[in-house]
Design an enzyme around this catalytic site. Sequence first.
Site, PDB file in Angstrom:
ATOM      1  CG  ASP A  53      -6.951   0.379   7.300  1.00 38.79           C
ATOM      2  OD1 ASP A  53      -7.143   1.459   6.702  1.00 38.79           O
ATOM      3  OD2 ASP A  53      -5.913  -0.281   7.174  1.00 38.79           O
ATOM      4  CB  CYS A 102       4.746   0.058   1.730  1.00 39.59           C
ATOM      5  SG  CYS A 102       3.658  -1.160   2.489  1.00 39.59           S
ATOM      6  CG  ASP A 162      -2.217  17.834 -38.513  1.00 38.33           C
ATOM      7  OD1 ASP A 162      -2.356  18.884 -39.165  1.00 38.33           O
ATOM      8  OD2 ASP A 162      -1.470  16.909 -38.867  1.00 38.33           O
ATOM      9  CB  CYS A 185      -5.374   1.826   9.889  1.00 34.24           C
ATOM     10  SG  CYS A 185      -4.770   1.146  11.447  1.00 34.24           S
ATOM     11  CG  ASP A 187       0.898  13.099 -37.979  1.00 35.96           C
ATOM     12  OD1 ASP A 187       0.594  14.302 -38.197  1.00 35.96           O
ATOM     13  OD2 ASP A 187       1.157  12.296 -38.881  1.00 35.96           O
ATOM     14  CB  CYS A 211      -0.951   0.013   1.180  1.00 29.95           C
ATOM     15  SG  CYS A 211      -0.166   0.407   2.757  1.00 29.95           S
ATOM     16  CB  CYS A 220      -3.883   1.027   4.558  1.00 24.81           C
ATOM     17  SG  CYS A 220      -2.120   0.702   4.769  1.00 24.81           S
ATOM     18  CB  THR A 243      -1.768  15.646 -43.291  1.00 23.71           C
ATOM     19  OG1 THR A 243      -2.374  16.533 -44.232  1.00 23.71           O
ATOM     20  CG2 THR A 243      -0.967  14.589 -44.023  1.00 23.71           C
TER      21      THR A 243
END
Length: 817
Positions: free
Chosen positions: A792, A119, A508, A464, A706, A116, A466, A510
Site C-alpha cells: 500500500d 484524509c 466558429d 489498505c 469566442d 491522500c 490509499c 471569426t
Amino acid sequence: MAVASNKLSFRIGGMDCDGCVTKIENAVNTLPGVKFVGVSLGNGLMTVMPGEGFDNDALKAAVLGKGYTIEPLTADGTEPAQTADEAATDVTTLVPATAAPAQGPGAKYRIGGMDCAACVTKIENAVSRLPGVGAVNVSLANGTMTLVPEGDIAPGAVEKQVRTLGYQIAPYDATPPETGSDNASHGDLIEGAWYQTPKARLTIVCAVALGLAYGLGQALPDMGYWFFLAAMLIGLVPIARRAFAAAVTGTPFSIETLMSVAAVGAIFIGAAEEAAVVVVLFLVGELLEGVATARARASIRDLADLVPKKGLVEENGATREVPAGQLKVGSIILVRPGDRIAADGIIIDGSSAINEAPVTGESVPKTKSVGDDVFAGTINSDAVLRVKVSAAAADNTIARVIKLVEEAQESKAPTQRFIDRFSTYYTPLVLVIGALAAIVPPLLFGQSWSEWIYKGLAILLIGCPCALVISTPAAIAAGLSAGARRGLLLKGGAVLESLRKIDMVALDKTGTLTEGRPQVTDVVGLARPEGKVLSLAAALETGSSHPLAVAIMAKAREAKAPVPPAGASKAVPGKGVAGKVGGEEVYLASPRAAEEKAPFDDALRQRIAAFNDEGKTVSVLLVGKEIAGLLAIRDEPRDDAIAGLQMLRESGIGTVMLTGDNERTARAIGAKLGVDDIRAGLLPEDKQRIVRELQGQGRAVAKVGDGINDAPALAAADIGIAMGGGTDVALETADAAVLHGRVTDIANMIALSKATMGNIFQNIALALGLKGVFLVTTLIGVTGLWPAILADTGATVLVTLNAMRLLAWRGRLLGDA
C-alpha cells in the site's frame, strides 16, 4: 464562532450519472456571487451558498442551459416554494430575510497534513457531523475545506474537530506562519521543508527508536521483545489515536484502523520486531505521500511566483517602485529590457520582443508594439516599454488561471467518484477477508493458528485502500495543472475525462480560426505606386475607429508609409470616406460606389472578383476621377490554424465550421484551412441546432467559439471550449478555455485528456496489481508483515510519482515535428 445560515436549495431534474453532477457544479461554480455549490445525485438536490453579486436568473439559466430542470425549495428543503419561473424573479422567497452571508473563516479553511484521499473522507465525515454544518467539501489538491452552514456552529467546533483527527487548520484568508515562528506549534498550518513537519518528526523519532531497539536487543537479547514493543508504541500511539478519532466521527474503517489492528495483533503473536518495522515503514510511506502531494499541490501555485514583487510606476514624469499587488488599473508602468512585466496591460509606447514562455509555453518570443496586450509574468527582451495596467493583481491572467484550476480541482471526476464509493465497501471487505484468513484454515483444516493469524494481519496491511483511492485525484490534479501551464483551462475533472471521447469539433470562424480583426492583405498600385496608395488611404482613415480603418492604419505603420494630413474628411454613408490630401480630391470607397465616379474595365472587375472569391473585402482609391489603386482586406486565419486542424484530423476527429459570415467568405477561408464541412450564414440558434443534430448522429461534439453568439452552442455541446480573448459570456458558458488562442491547443487539450486517463488506468493497475502480487505471496508464505506494508504505502508513492509525470506534459507546439 456563530455562522448564520444562508443556503439555497433546489431540486434538479434530468440527472442520471456523476457526469451530470460535475457538469452542473462546474456551470454554477463559475457564476458571480456563488460561494459554494454541492449537487447530490442520489437526492436530486443542489445546495448553493450565495454571496455578493448573486443572480438567481443566471443560476436558473446556467442549469437550464445544461439541459436539466431546476425547482427552488424552501429554506428547510422540504417543499417547493414556488415555480422556477416565479423563483427566477423573486430571490427573497428563497433566502430568509434574517439570513446573512457567511463571513470570514466560517466558510473556507486551509487544511494541513493531508496526503491522500482517505484524509479527505475522514475530514468530511467528521465535520459534517457537527451541529449547524450543512455540507462540506474538502479538496486534497488545494488543501482546502469549504463548508455550508445550515444553522449556528459553535465557536471553535470546526477547528477542534479537524485537529482531533491530526490535521492542521487555519482560516483560508489567513497568512500561514513561517516554519519556526512562535505560532507554528499552535495547530496552524506549517509550511516549509518536509523535515520540519510534525509527521516528519514522528517518523524520524520512530526510526531512531527502532534503531536503538535493534542495538539494545543485540546487547540484551532477553529484553529484545520489550525494546521493539516500546519502539513500536512510539509510532503506533499517534496512529491509534487518529484511528479512534476517525471512528467516533464517522470513519470506522480507516487505514489507521487497519494499521492499528495489524500492529496490535502482531504483538499478541510475538512478532514485535516486525510490528515495529511495519509502523516505521507506514510512517515513511505517509511522509513520502505527503511530500509528493505537496509537490503536486504547489505546481499550479508556482505560477504566482512568475509575477515580480515590484513594478516601476510613472507618475508626474518620475518613476517609483511599488509592490505589484498595489498597481491600480490605469497606472502606467515602465518595463525595462530583461524585466518581468508586473501586471496585465496594454502597450502605449515602445516595441519589443516578449518572451511568453513562462506563461504560454511558446519558446519563440513575440514582437509586440503599441496597442498589443501583455501578460503579467512574461519577460520583456529588447527595449523599454510603457504599459497601461488593465487588470489588478487579483484579476490578472495568472491569478485567474490559478483560481480556475483550484476550483476545477475541487470538483470530483466521475472515475474518482466511483472509486470513492467503491472504497467505502472495499475497506470493510478487507477486514472480513483478513478475519476469515486468520480463522477458517485453523478452525476447519487444523492449520497453525499463529501462522494464519500472521497471514490475516498481513492481508489487512495489503488491503489498505490509499493507493487505489489516490490513483485518480492525483492524476486529475496533475493534468489540470499541466494544462494550465500551457494556457489550457478545464473546469473540473469530468471535463478532463470527457474530452478524450470527442470525435467532432465545431469551430466558429471569426476570432477562433481567424485572428478576429481585419488585415490589409494586398495593396495594388494602378495609377499611383503601392506606397502612395497606402499613404493616401491612411491619410483619409486617420482618427477613425472603423475596423477597416484600423486595418489600413496598422498596415501603414508596418510598411512605415508616410501619412500626410487630410483636410475636409467626411464619411459617405454606406459608400466610403472622402477628403483632400495635398490639394487633391481623394475618395476611398466600395467598388460599387467607386464605379459611380470612375468606370471600371473588365480586367479590373475580374481582379476585384478574384479578391472577393478569396473572401477579401476590396476598397478602391480614387484620386480625382482616376483609379489610383486597390486595397484588399480580410480577417486572416491564425498562424497555427492549418496545423491545428491537421492535428485533429490525425487524431481521427472531424471538423465543421459554423459561422454567421457569408457563404463565399466562409468557403474561401474553410477551403484554405482544410475544414471538413462548412456551414455559413448561421444565427446563434442555428449553431445550437447543428450541434444537437451532430449529437443525434452519435457524435461527441466539442464546440469552440469566442463570442456571445457562440454561447448557446457552447452550452449545448458535450464540451464547450472558449477561445482566448473571447467574451465573458463565452468564457462563463464554456467547460474549458484555450487561454492563448492557439488552434493547435484544441488538439492538445484532447491529447492531455487521453494522457491523463491513460495515467489513471496505469495507476489503478499498479495499485491493484501490487496488492494482488503481495496477497498471493503472503498466502503461500513467501512474504510477511513488513513487505505487506509496501503493497500500500509503496504503491501509493509509486502512483503519486506516476501521476506527477503529467506535470512535464507540454503538448505539441507550432513547428514541432
